[in-house]
Design a protein around this motif. Structure first.
Motif, PDB file in Angstrom:
ATOM      1  N   GLU A 168       0.737   4.014   1.898  1.00 39.07           N
ATOM      2  CA  GLU A 168       1.030   4.186   3.272  1.00 39.07           C
ATOM      3  C   GLU A 168       2.118   3.349   3.551  1.00 39.07           C
ATOM      4  OE1 GLU A 168      -1.997   3.040   2.242  1.00 39.07           O
ATOM      5  OE2 GLU A 168      -3.238   5.024   2.239  1.00 39.07           O
ATOM      6  N   SER A 192       0.014  -3.970   4.057  1.00 35.83           N
ATOM      7  CA  SER A 192      -0.600  -2.547   4.236  1.00 35.83           C
ATOM      8  C   SER A 192      -0.258  -2.013   5.477  1.00 35.83           C
ATOM      9  CB  SER A 192      -2.287  -3.177   4.356  1.00 35.83           C
ATOM     10  OG  SER A 192      -2.427  -4.105   5.405  1.00 35.83           O
ATOM     11  N   PHE A 193      -0.739  -0.973   5.817  1.00 36.02           N
ATOM     12  CA  PHE A 193      -0.463  -0.162   7.136  1.00 36.02           C
ATOM     13  C   PHE A 193      -1.407  -0.116   7.941  1.00 36.02           C
ATOM     14  CE2 PHE A 193       0.243   3.794   9.448  1.00 36.02           C
ATOM     15  CZ  PHE A 193       1.533   3.541   9.820  1.00 36.02           C
ATOM     16  N   ASP A 194      -1.280  -0.548   9.092  1.00 34.81           N
ATOM     17  CA  ASP A 194      -2.017  -0.509  10.508  1.00 34.81           C
ATOM     18  C   ASP A 194      -2.123   0.518  10.993  1.00 34.81           C
ATOM     19  OD1 ASP A 194      -3.214  -1.382  12.972  1.00 34.81           O
ATOM     20  OD2 ASP A 194      -2.604  -3.035  13.237  1.00 34.81           O
ATOM     21  N   THR A 195      -2.944   1.558  10.938  1.00 33.11           N
ATOM     22  CA  THR A 195      -3.170   2.807  11.579  1.00 33.11           C
ATOM     23  C   THR A 195      -3.193   2.782  13.055  1.00 33.11           C
ATOM     24  OG1 THR A 195      -5.385   3.145  11.159  1.00 33.11           O
ATOM     25  CG2 THR A 195      -4.007   4.103   9.456  1.00 33.11           C
ATOM     26  N   LYS A 196      -3.695   1.700  13.667  1.00 36.36           N
ATOM     27  CA  LYS A 196      -3.935   1.573  15.192  1.00 36.36           C
ATOM     28  C   LYS A 196      -2.559   1.495  15.722  1.00 36.36           C
ATOM     29  CE  LYS A 196      -6.345  -1.134  18.739  1.00 36.36           C
ATOM     30  NZ  LYS A 196      -7.135  -2.180  18.833  1.00 36.36           N
ATOM     31  N   ASN A 197      -1.591   0.446  15.250  1.00 32.52           N
ATOM     32  CA  ASN A 197      -0.465   0.164  15.676  1.00 32.52           C
ATOM     33  C   ASN A 197       0.553   1.062  14.831  1.00 32.52           C
ATOM     34  OD1 ASN A 197      -1.265  -1.692  17.501  1.00 32.52           O
ATOM     35  ND2 ASN A 197      -1.581  -3.351  15.701  1.00 32.52           N
ATOM     36  N   GLY A 198       0.615   1.611  13.997  1.00 31.78           N
ATOM     37  CA  GLY A 198       1.388   2.732  13.486  1.00 31.78           C
ATOM     38  C   GLY A 198       2.564   1.878  12.729  1.00 31.78           C
ATOM     39  N   GLU A 199       2.054   0.689  12.057  1.00 30.23           N
ATOM     40  CA  GLU A 199       3.284  -0.199  11.411  1.00 30.23           C
ATOM     41  C   GLU A 199       2.598  -0.847  10.410  1.00 30.23           C
ATOM     42  OE1 GLU A 199       2.969  -3.835  14.436  1.00 30.23           O
ATOM     43  OE2 GLU A 199       4.651  -2.210  14.862  1.00 30.23           O
ATOM     44  N   TRP A 208       5.985   4.602   4.893  1.00 32.31           N
ATOM     45  CA  TRP A 208       6.449   4.365   6.292  1.00 32.31           C
ATOM     46  C   TRP A 208       7.804   3.792   6.208  1.00 32.31           C
ATOM     47  CZ3 TRP A 208       8.279   0.286   8.917  1.00 32.31           C
ATOM     48  CH2 TRP A 208       8.461   0.063  10.280  1.00 32.31           C
ATOM     49  N   SER A 267       0.745  -1.146  -0.250  1.00 31.27           N
ATOM     50  CA  SER A 267       0.036  -0.046   0.171  1.00 31.27           C
ATOM     51  C   SER A 267       0.875   1.290   0.062  1.00 31.27           C
ATOM     52  CB  SER A 267      -0.926  -0.091   1.437  1.00 31.27           C
ATOM     53  OG  SER A 267      -0.137   0.283   2.420  1.00 31.27           O
TER      54      SER A 267
END
Length: 97
Positions: A8, A82-89, A12, A6
């Protein structure tokens, strides 16, 4: 095998690893770790140029790839980052091929 990263997640990796334009990022199999596709193994990442890429994709001027020597780990699956917005990774998944 296909690699999907992704936008995002690409941003990152670029920021977190201080990647320059036209860098290459290898996903490789390592012994140990948690959350891997095969028990006892996990996926690592490092900046490295491909030698014999099995699969690759380019996003935001970064080439993401898997070498032929690690293809066994992805048997009958793809790699989705993908990017996990909750964990920021980044979040790694292995959808069926």
């Amino acid at each position: 095998m296909k690699i999907n990263v992704s936008e995002e997640a690409a941003i990152w990796y670029k920021e977190e690893l201080n990647l320059s334009e036209k860098s290459s990022l290898r996903f490789f199999v390592r012994y140990g770790g948690v959350g891997g596709r095969i028990a006892g193994f996990s996926l690592g990442v490092k900046e490295e140029s491909p030698k014999n890429a099995h699969a690759s994709t380019t996003l935001d001027n970064i080439q993401f790839f898997v070498e032929e020597s690690d293809a066994w780990y992805f048997e009958d699956s793809n790699l989705s980052v993908s990017f996990d917005t909750k964990n920021g990774e980044p979040q790694i998944e292995y959808p069926d091929a």
